[in-house]
Design a protein around this motif. Structure first.
Motif, PDB file in Angstrom:
ATOM      1  N   SER A 128       0.825  -1.216   0.000  1.00  0.00           N
ATOM      2  CA  SER A 128       0.000   0.000   0.000  1.00  0.00           C
ATOM      3  C   SER A 128       0.855   1.259   0.000  1.00  0.00           C
ATOM      4  CB  SER A 128      -0.892   0.019   1.238  1.00  0.00           C
ATOM      5  OG  SER A 128      -1.875  -0.949   1.076  1.00  0.00           O
ATOM      6  N   CYS A 129       0.359   2.267  -0.659  1.00  0.00           N
ATOM      7  CA  CYS A 129       1.014   3.566  -0.733  1.00  0.00           C
ATOM      8  C   CYS A 129       2.467   3.484  -1.246  1.00  0.00           C
ATOM      9  CB  CYS A 129       0.950   4.268   0.628  1.00  0.00           C
ATOM     10  SG  CYS A 129       1.206   6.034   0.509  1.00  0.00           S
ATOM     11  N   PRO A 130       2.646   3.087  -2.512  1.00  0.00           N
ATOM     12  CA  PRO A 130       4.006   2.973  -3.063  1.00  0.00           C
ATOM     13  C   PRO A 130       4.791   4.277  -2.980  1.00  0.00           C
ATOM     14  CG  PRO A 130       2.321   2.646  -4.770  1.00  0.00           C
ATOM     15  CD  PRO A 130       1.611   2.703  -3.482  1.00  0.00           C
ATOM     16  N   GLU A 131       4.071   5.396  -3.004  1.00  0.00           N
ATOM     17  CA  GLU A 131       4.738   6.704  -2.900  1.00  0.00           C
ATOM     18  C   GLU A 131       5.569   6.815  -1.615  1.00  0.00           C
ATOM     19  OE1 GLU A 131       2.672  10.724  -2.075  1.00  0.00           O
ATOM     20  OE2 GLU A 131       2.040  10.081  -4.074  1.00  0.00           O
ATOM     21  N   SER A 189       5.680  -1.789  -0.950  1.00  0.00           N
ATOM     22  CA  SER A 189       5.990  -2.711  -2.050  1.00  0.00           C
ATOM     23  C   SER A 189       5.713  -4.128  -1.585  1.00  0.00           C
ATOM     24  CB  SER A 189       7.454  -2.594  -2.473  1.00  0.00           C
ATOM     25  OG  SER A 189       8.261  -3.377  -1.643  1.00  0.00           O
ATOM     26  N   SER A 219      -8.667   3.755   2.189  1.00  0.00           N
ATOM     27  CA  SER A 219      -8.456   4.728   1.111  1.00  0.00           C
ATOM     28  C   SER A 219      -9.772   5.460   0.836  1.00  0.00           C
ATOM     29  CB  SER A 219      -7.961   4.016  -0.146  1.00  0.00           C
ATOM     30  OG  SER A 219      -8.954   3.159  -0.631  1.00  0.00           O
ATOM     31  N   ASP A 270      -7.796   1.871  -4.084  1.00  0.00           N
ATOM     32  CA  ASP A 270      -6.784   2.655  -4.775  1.00  0.00           C
ATOM     33  C   ASP A 270      -5.479   2.486  -4.002  1.00  0.00           C
ATOM     34  OD1 ASP A 270      -5.130   4.476  -5.905  1.00  0.00           O
ATOM     35  OD2 ASP A 270      -6.301   6.250  -5.374  1.00  0.00           O
ATOM     36  N   ASN A 330      -2.615   3.615  -4.391  1.00  0.00           N
ATOM     37  CA  ASN A 330      -1.789   4.820  -4.200  1.00  0.00           C
ATOM     38  C   ASN A 330      -2.225   5.642  -3.001  1.00  0.00           C
ATOM     39  OD1 ASN A 330      -0.083   4.406  -6.447  1.00  0.00           O
ATOM     40  ND2 ASN A 330      -1.845   4.897  -7.732  1.00  0.00           N
ATOM     41  N   LYS A 331      -3.548   5.626  -2.718  1.00  0.00           N
ATOM     42  CA  LYS A 331      -4.054   6.434  -1.606  1.00  0.00           C
ATOM     43  C   LYS A 331      -4.288   5.577  -0.363  1.00  0.00           C
ATOM     44  CE  LYS A 331      -4.715  10.502  -3.639  1.00  0.00           C
ATOM     45  NZ  LYS A 331      -5.755  10.769  -4.602  1.00  0.00           N
TER      46      LYS A 331
END
Ligand SMILES: Cc1cc2nc3c(=O)[nH]c(=O)nc-3n(C[C@H](O)[C@H](O)[C@H](O)COP(=O)(O)OP(=O)(O)OC[C@H]3O[C@@H](n4cnc5c(N)ncnc54)[C@H](O)[C@@H]3O)c2cc1C
Length: 409
Positions: free
Chosen positions: A164-167, A171, A193, A344, A346-347
């Motif tokens: 979650s949240c790769p930013e 990973s 999310s 999502d 990313n979020k």
């Protein structure tokens, strides 16, 4: 040769090494971190304020594919462990509306303090070392391989988090590593999310915040959450919505239609609301329907409600039939949404699922297959709601694993 290698310098890995440092055991610890920074999610947590635990602590605060594991965790731990740990680290905490934060309100400072304590106790930390393989040698020690190095250790703690949240470094390299070792995982979904919805008017309400009750319909049951609802350009957000997002991955495609309800005025009953609108119509104090709704909400949100029910803002109050009033009332008390996707990544602030809890001893977090290897934090199938529960689990599992690991070193 190290006594312990910790894979991942996030909340779980860092708290593990910090606890061992504080207890002043003369042990050699190496942390291997795949990124060039540590504690990235920890440093961003709680909107940068670090919500570390909560005074409400019950089975309802967690999700896992194994309910027994949740019961065991909740019945054997408490938030005082976290508060004591933070005190030992020299970090004072305070409580606001059940949520606990460091008094500095600085998540980054928590990460720095953990690092400071580890450094003072000679814990080694190597960045840009992604662990790709772990093997057991003939002396029952572990050979930990990274992309460009190899290390030997008596014990290993896997604290590699989730995708979650790769930013912020999320990973699935940890899961790939464990899969190679034959360690089973459950299905895994990004959760906590915002929920993206099918609503052509939603962007007009972007920026609106409401205290609402939001519900999700699942298998004929309504799961309710109360809190601030935030409307964004194409999604609904806020703690209550994020908590509901944990149920979305389990819904079949057909069940998504109209599965989210929002009560935009939870303090007022349906009857009271209808009575209020009728009284405004009857009293003729205002001319049009928009003015009536402006007595309840901001102009922006009032317009959004009228758009959703296809009523002109300047519709004269004399034209408001009972049918129309019912339509407006139900859009306020039961505003309905259809999610257009289930998650999502990313979020997402956490993952639902992870390494199966059947793979570990529930008190020590030691693998049942590999003695001396521990799995902790978000890598495990244990997910908290918003409110400090994920960090609490990361800290408690990390600390318990290292407590057990150093017993016979
Ligand atoms: C924006 C945001 C806000 C949040 N706010 C809160 C909050 O206020 N309260 C709360 O309780 N929870 C919060 N959470 C969730 C919480 O931060 C996480 O659940 C927690 O950090 C998980 O800790 P962890 O150590 O298990 O994993 P992580 O913190 O993700 O750490 C895992 C580490 O392992 C490293 N790694 C992964 N694979 C490898 C590998 N193969 N080799 C070497 N290193 C590896 C990663 O780079 C990472 O540094 C938030 C999450 C996000 C994204």
């Amino acid at each position: 040769m190290y006594d312990i290698i910790i894979v991942g310098a996030g909340a779980a890995g860092l708290s593990s090494a910090t606890w061992a440092s504080i207890t002043k055991k003369n042990i050699s610890i190496l942390i291997l971190e795949k990124g060039n920074k540590c504690g990235r999610k920890l440093s961003a947590s709680g909107n940068g304020k670090c919500n570390i635990t909560n005074s409400i602590f019950s089975e309802a605060c967690y999700h896992s594919f194994n309910d027994g594991f949740i019961s065991e965790f909740v019945n054997t731990h408490s938030n005082s462990e976290i508060i004591d740990f933070f005190n030992k680290c020299g970090i004072m905490v305070y409580e606001k509306d059940n949520y606990f934060y460091p008094t500095s309100n600085q998540a980054k400072q928590v990460t720095s303090r953990f690092l400071e304590i580890c450094k003072a106790h000679k814990v080694e930390l190597e960045y840009d070392q992604c662990v790709t393989d772990i093997k057991v040698d003939n002396d029952n020690c572990y050979i930990v391989k990274t992309t460009d190095n190899e290390y030997r250790t008596r014990k290993v703690i896997i604290a590699s988090g989730s995708a979650s949240c790769p930013e912020l470094g999320g990973s699935d390299t940890g899961f790939e590593l464990l899969k190679k070792m034959g360690i089973r995982e459950t299905d895994i979904y990004p959760v906590l999310s915002p929920i993206y919805v099918d609503d052509k008017y939603i962007s007009t309400a972007s920026g609106v915040r409401l205290n609402a009750v939001v519900s999700l319909k699942k298998d004929g049951e309504l799961i309710k959450e109360t809190g601030q609802l935030q409307i964004n350009r194409d999604n609904l957000s806020g703690i209550a919505i994020m908590n509901l997002s944990c149920y979305l991955p389990m819904l079949g495609k057909d069940s998504l239609k109209d599965c989210i309800y929002v009560d935009c005025l939870p303090e007022v009953s349906w009857e009271e609301l209808k009575k209020f609108i009728n009284s405004q119509v009857f009293a003729h104090r205002v001319n049009n329907v928009l003015s009536i709704l402006e007595g309840l909400f901001t102009t922006q949100f009032a317009k959004y409600i009228l758009d959703r029910v296809h009523i002109e803002y300047d519709c004269g109050i004399e034209k408001l039939s009972e049918k129309v009033i019912n339509k407006i009332t139900s859009n306020i008390k039961k505003m309905t949404f259809t999610p257009i996707c289930k998650y999502d990544i990313n979020k997402s602030q956490a993952s639902l699922g992870g390494v199966s809890t059947d793979e570990i001893d529930w008190s020590s977090y030691e693998s049942l297959k590999y003695r001396g290897l521990y799995i902790v934090g978000e890598a495990l199938d244990m997910t908290g709601k918003c409110g400090g529960y994920n960090l609490m689990f990361a800290f408690i599992s990390g600390i318990n694993a290292i407590k057990h690991a150093i017993k016979d070193i």
